[in-house]
Scaffold this active site. Structure first.
Site, PDB file in Angstrom:
ATOM      1  N   GLU A 194     -37.662 -20.518 -45.499  1.00  0.00           N
ATOM      2  CA  GLU A 194     -37.731 -19.293 -46.629  1.00  0.00           C
ATOM      3  C   GLU A 194     -38.196 -19.744 -47.983  1.00  0.00           C
ATOM      4  O   GLU A 194     -39.208 -19.075 -48.158  1.00  0.00           O
ATOM      5  CB  GLU A 194     -36.704 -19.220 -47.193  1.00  0.00           C
ATOM      6  CG  GLU A 194     -36.382 -17.880 -45.674  1.00  0.00           C
ATOM      7  CD  GLU A 194     -34.769 -17.825 -45.905  1.00  0.00           C
ATOM      8  OE1 GLU A 194     -33.917 -17.429 -46.884  1.00  0.00           O
ATOM      9  OE2 GLU A 194     -33.343 -16.389 -45.438  1.00  0.00           O
ATOM     10  N   VAL A 195     -38.145 -21.471 -48.472  1.00  0.00           N
ATOM     11  CA  VAL A 195     -38.165 -21.452 -49.453  1.00  0.00           C
ATOM     12  C   VAL A 195     -39.259 -22.741 -49.693  1.00  0.00           C
ATOM     13  O   VAL A 195     -39.286 -24.151 -48.766  1.00  0.00           O
ATOM     14  CB  VAL A 195     -37.047 -21.920 -50.519  1.00  0.00           C
ATOM     15  CG1 VAL A 195     -37.920 -22.760 -51.906  1.00  0.00           C
ATOM     16  CG2 VAL A 195     -36.364 -21.266 -50.843  1.00  0.00           C
ATOM     17  N   HIS A 227     -30.666 -29.082 -46.042  1.00  0.00           N
ATOM     18  CA  HIS A 227     -29.189 -28.903 -46.366  1.00  0.00           C
ATOM     19  C   HIS A 227     -27.872 -29.694 -45.761  1.00  0.00           C
ATOM     20  O   HIS A 227     -28.484 -30.425 -44.877  1.00  0.00           O
ATOM     21  CB  HIS A 227     -29.342 -27.479 -45.377  1.00  0.00           C
ATOM     22  CG  HIS A 227     -29.832 -26.567 -45.767  1.00  0.00           C
ATOM     23  ND1 HIS A 227     -29.883 -25.062 -46.450  1.00  0.00           N
ATOM     24  CD2 HIS A 227     -31.471 -26.412 -45.500  1.00  0.00           C
ATOM     25  CE1 HIS A 227     -30.648 -24.533 -45.991  1.00  0.00           C
ATOM     26  NE2 HIS A 227     -31.815 -25.108 -45.618  1.00  0.00           N
ATOM     27  N   ASP A 280     -26.189 -24.363 -52.976  1.00  0.00           N
ATOM     28  CA  ASP A 280     -27.326 -23.488 -52.758  1.00  0.00           C
ATOM     29  C   ASP A 280     -26.090 -21.986 -52.441  1.00  0.00           C
ATOM     30  O   ASP A 280     -25.001 -21.863 -52.808  1.00  0.00           O
ATOM     31  CB  ASP A 280     -26.545 -23.000 -50.599  1.00  0.00           C
ATOM     32  CG  ASP A 280     -27.480 -22.189 -50.034  1.00  0.00           C
ATOM     33  OD1 ASP A 280     -28.756 -22.444 -49.326  1.00  0.00           O
ATOM     34  OD2 ASP A 280     -27.218 -21.446 -50.057  1.00  0.00           O
ATOM     35  N   ILE A 281     -26.926 -21.058 -53.099  1.00  0.00           N
ATOM     36  CA  ILE A 281     -26.375 -19.469 -53.718  1.00  0.00           C
ATOM     37  C   ILE A 281     -25.526 -18.711 -52.884  1.00  0.00           C
ATOM     38  O   ILE A 281     -24.560 -17.937 -53.022  1.00  0.00           O
ATOM     39  CB  ILE A 281     -27.840 -18.570 -54.628  1.00  0.00           C
ATOM     40  CG1 ILE A 281     -27.097 -18.135 -55.484  1.00  0.00           C
ATOM     41  CG2 ILE A 281     -28.420 -18.619 -53.543  1.00  0.00           C
ATOM     42  CD1 ILE A 281     -28.510 -17.783 -55.911  1.00  0.00           C
ATOM     43  N   HIS A 290     -36.619 -29.065 -48.278  1.00  0.00           N
ATOM     44  CA  HIS A 290     -35.415 -29.370 -48.595  1.00  0.00           C
ATOM     45  C   HIS A 290     -34.300 -29.508 -47.641  1.00  0.00           C
ATOM     46  O   HIS A 290     -35.030 -29.736 -46.631  1.00  0.00           O
ATOM     47  CB  HIS A 290     -34.600 -28.142 -49.707  1.00  0.00           C
ATOM     48  CG  HIS A 290     -34.662 -26.928 -48.677  1.00  0.00           C
ATOM     49  ND1 HIS A 290     -36.319 -26.274 -48.912  1.00  0.00           N
ATOM     50  CD2 HIS A 290     -34.069 -25.643 -48.221  1.00  0.00           C
ATOM     51  CE1 HIS A 290     -35.875 -25.338 -48.271  1.00  0.00           C
ATOM     52  NE2 HIS A 290     -35.282 -25.165 -47.242  1.00  0.00           N
ATOM     53  N   ASN A 318     -34.731 -27.014 -42.286  1.00  0.00           N
ATOM     54  CA  ASN A 318     -36.144 -26.264 -41.795  1.00  0.00           C
ATOM     55  C   ASN A 318     -36.916 -26.536 -41.883  1.00  0.00           C
ATOM     56  O   ASN A 318     -37.370 -26.034 -43.153  1.00  0.00           O
ATOM     57  CB  ASN A 318     -35.790 -24.290 -42.084  1.00  0.00           C
ATOM     58  CG  ASN A 318     -34.115 -24.034 -41.108  1.00  0.00           C
ATOM     59  OD1 ASN A 318     -33.880 -24.733 -40.441  1.00  0.00           O
ATOM     60  ND2 ASN A 318     -33.117 -23.461 -42.742  1.00  0.00           N
TER      61      ASN A 318
HETATM   62  P1  AMP Z   1     -34.061 -22.007 -45.999  1.00  0.00           P
HETATM   63  O1  AMP Z   1     -34.395 -20.813 -44.638  1.00  0.00           O
HETATM   64  O2  AMP Z   1     -34.631 -23.701 -45.320  1.00  0.00           O
HETATM   65  O3  AMP Z   1     -35.719 -22.357 -46.385  1.00  0.00           O
HETATM   66  O4  AMP Z   1     -33.417 -22.473 -46.822  1.00  0.00           O
HETATM   67  C1  AMP Z   1     -33.307 -21.823 -48.301  1.00  0.00           C
HETATM   68  C2  AMP Z   1     -32.251 -21.743 -48.816  1.00  0.00           C
HETATM   69  O5  AMP Z   1     -32.401 -21.458 -50.502  1.00  0.00           O
HETATM   70  C3  AMP Z   1     -31.234 -20.785 -48.334  1.00  0.00           C
HETATM   71  O6  AMP Z   1     -29.659 -21.413 -47.962  1.00  0.00           O
HETATM   72  C4  AMP Z   1     -30.883 -20.234 -49.514  1.00  0.00           C
HETATM   73  O7  AMP Z   1     -29.294 -19.206 -49.741  1.00  0.00           O
HETATM   74  C5  AMP Z   1     -31.338 -20.797 -50.543  1.00  0.00           C
HETATM   75  N1  AMP Z   1     -32.042 -20.588 -52.007  1.00  0.00           N
HETATM   76  C6  AMP Z   1     -32.631 -19.647 -52.137  1.00  0.00           C
HETATM   77  N2  AMP Z   1     -32.877 -19.281 -54.104  1.00  0.00           N
HETATM   78  C7  AMP Z   1     -31.935 -20.411 -54.375  1.00  0.00           C
HETATM   79  C8  AMP Z   1     -31.185 -20.604 -55.461  1.00  0.00           C
HETATM   80  N3  AMP Z   1     -31.964 -19.970 -56.934  1.00  0.00           N
HETATM   81  N4  AMP Z   1     -30.212 -21.585 -55.825  1.00  0.00           N
HETATM   82  C9  AMP Z   1     -29.366 -21.426 -55.174  1.00  0.00           C
HETATM   83  N5  AMP Z   1     -30.014 -21.741 -53.088  1.00  0.00           N
HETATM   84  C10 AMP Z   1     -31.187 -20.840 -53.182  1.00  0.00           C
END
Ligand code: AMP
Length: 119
Positions: free
Chosen positions: A99-100, A106, A33-34, A104, A91
């Site tokens: 968010e994405v 974690h 994770d970034i 995924h 999530n």
């Molecule tokens: P969520 O809130 O469960 O959708 O988590 C999205 C996760 O993606 C967050 O923990 C971000 O820090 C992570 N994230 C977003 N962009 C990137 C990226 N380019 N590379 C790695 N992790 C990312």
């Protein structure tokens, strides 16, 4: 809601943006994770186009589901956190704080993580 072909994890899968890759196979990709929230914070995503955990569990084939979760177990093994313990979070949707919009999981570990949710 259709799958967003240009979400950030879709771009990682297409090789359009880099990631700190741990490993992958035909079913999954694992990368750091970034913005890590724990000493170990890894994301595992399926190679298929699934928006969320619910979308994946409803629509993916048995092979994709099995391949994804077997991959996740391999990643945990390679991170050396199996004995100390760890947390998996996925999530899902608005109330889940996703968010994405590409499914995924974690993997969080490397220390005692404390309570699951803050009030
Ligand atoms: P969520 O809130 O469960 O959708 O988590 C999205 C996760 O993606 C967050 O923990 C971000 O820090 C992570 N994230 C977003 N962009 C990137 C990226 N380019 N590379 C790695 N992790 C990312």
């Amino acid at each position: 809601m259709p799958y967003d072909q240009n979400n950030i994890f879709a771009k990682i899968l297409k090789g359009e943006i880099p990631c700190k890759k741990i490993n992958d196979d035909e079913y999954y990709l694992a990368f750091h994770d970034i913005q890590p929230k724990a000493p170990i914070h890894v994301l595992v995503i399926p190679k298929g186009k699934y928006i969320s955990a619910q979308d994946f569990h409803e629509k993916a084939s048995p092979e994709e589901i099995s391949g994804f979760y077997k991959g996740l177990a391999k990643v945990v093994e390679s991170l050396n956190i199996k004995n100390d313990g760890f947390r998996l979070i996925s999530n899902c949707g608005l109330n889940g704080g996703q968010e994405v919009p590409h499914f995924h999981v974690h993997i969080l570990g490397g220390k005692k993580l404390g309570p699951m949710l803050k009030d």
